[in-house]
Design a protein around this motif. Structure first.
Motif, short mmCIF file in Angstrom:
data_model
loop_
_atom_site.label_atom_id
_atom_site.label_comp_id
_atom_site.label_asym_id
_atom_site.label_seq_id
_atom_site.Cartn_x
_atom_site.Cartn_y
_atom_site.Cartn_z
N UNK A 35 0.83 -1.21 0.00
CA UNK A 35 0.00 0.00 0.00
C UNK A 35 0.86 1.25 0.00
N UNK A 36 1.92 1.24 0.81
CA UNK A 36 2.76 2.44 0.93
C UNK A 36 4.02 2.37 0.07
N UNK A 37 4.13 1.31 -0.74
CA UNK A 37 5.27 1.15 -1.65
C UNK A 37 6.60 1.32 -0.92
N UNK A 38 6.74 0.56 0.18
CA UNK A 38 7.94 0.63 1.00
C UNK A 38 8.53 -0.76 1.13
N UNK A 44 11.04 -2.03 8.75
CA UNK A 44 11.71 -2.53 9.95
C UNK A 44 12.45 -1.43 10.72
N UNK A 45 12.58 -0.27 10.12
CA UNK A 45 13.23 0.86 10.77
C UNK A 45 12.34 1.33 11.93
N UNK A 46 12.90 1.36 13.13
CA UNK A 46 12.12 1.73 14.33
C UNK A 46 11.53 3.14 14.23
N UNK A 51 6.71 6.60 13.44
CA UNK A 51 5.97 7.58 12.65
C UNK A 51 4.67 7.00 12.11
N UNK A 52 4.73 5.75 11.62
CA UNK A 52 3.52 5.10 11.11
C UNK A 52 2.47 4.95 12.20
#
Length: 122
Positions: A35-38, A44-46, A51-52
């Motif tokens: 969905x977020x194209x990540x 996995x970045x804390x 932020x999410x």
């Protein structure tokens, strides 16, 4: 209130609850990645997770405000209009800032339809 306005505004609320779910509870899922194209590494970045989760709460509250407007507000069309304009403006900004013109349709499409119904079907 027009039944189409209620249906479309509730679809907007569901969309925002789904986004909240992805951002807050399913941050590391394949669905969130798509969905977020990540990438999985990004998710996995804390810091990204924090932020999410924060953004997810905002999206969930937008869904709750839409439900409140439909169920309890004394002037639901006015409150829904304000929320839909907000959602549309955020979608426009997202399209502009990311360079992806489709974001405005993906993020604001249902809100655009809902606002159209509110304005033209009183």
């Amino acid at each position: 209130m027009n039944i189409l306005i209620v249906i479309f505004s509730l679809l907007v609320a569901l969309e925002f609850f789904y986004i909240m779910f992805l951002e807050t509870f399913a941050t590391l899922s394949n669905a969130t990645s798509q969905v977020f194209n990540m990438s999985e590494a990004d998710l996995n970045n804390k810091n990204v997770q924090l932020l999410f989760k924060n953004q997810g709460i905002y999206n969930g509250l937008i869904g709750l405000i839409i439900l409140y407007a439909n169920l309890y507000a004394s002037n639901p069309k006015e409150l829904l209009s304000i929320i839909m304009i907000y959602i549309i403006l955020v979608g426009v900004y997202g399209s502009y800032s990311s360079g992806n013109k489709l974001i405005v349709i993906k993020q604001s499409g249902l809100a655009i339809i809902t606002l159209f119904l509110i304005v033209f079907f009183r």
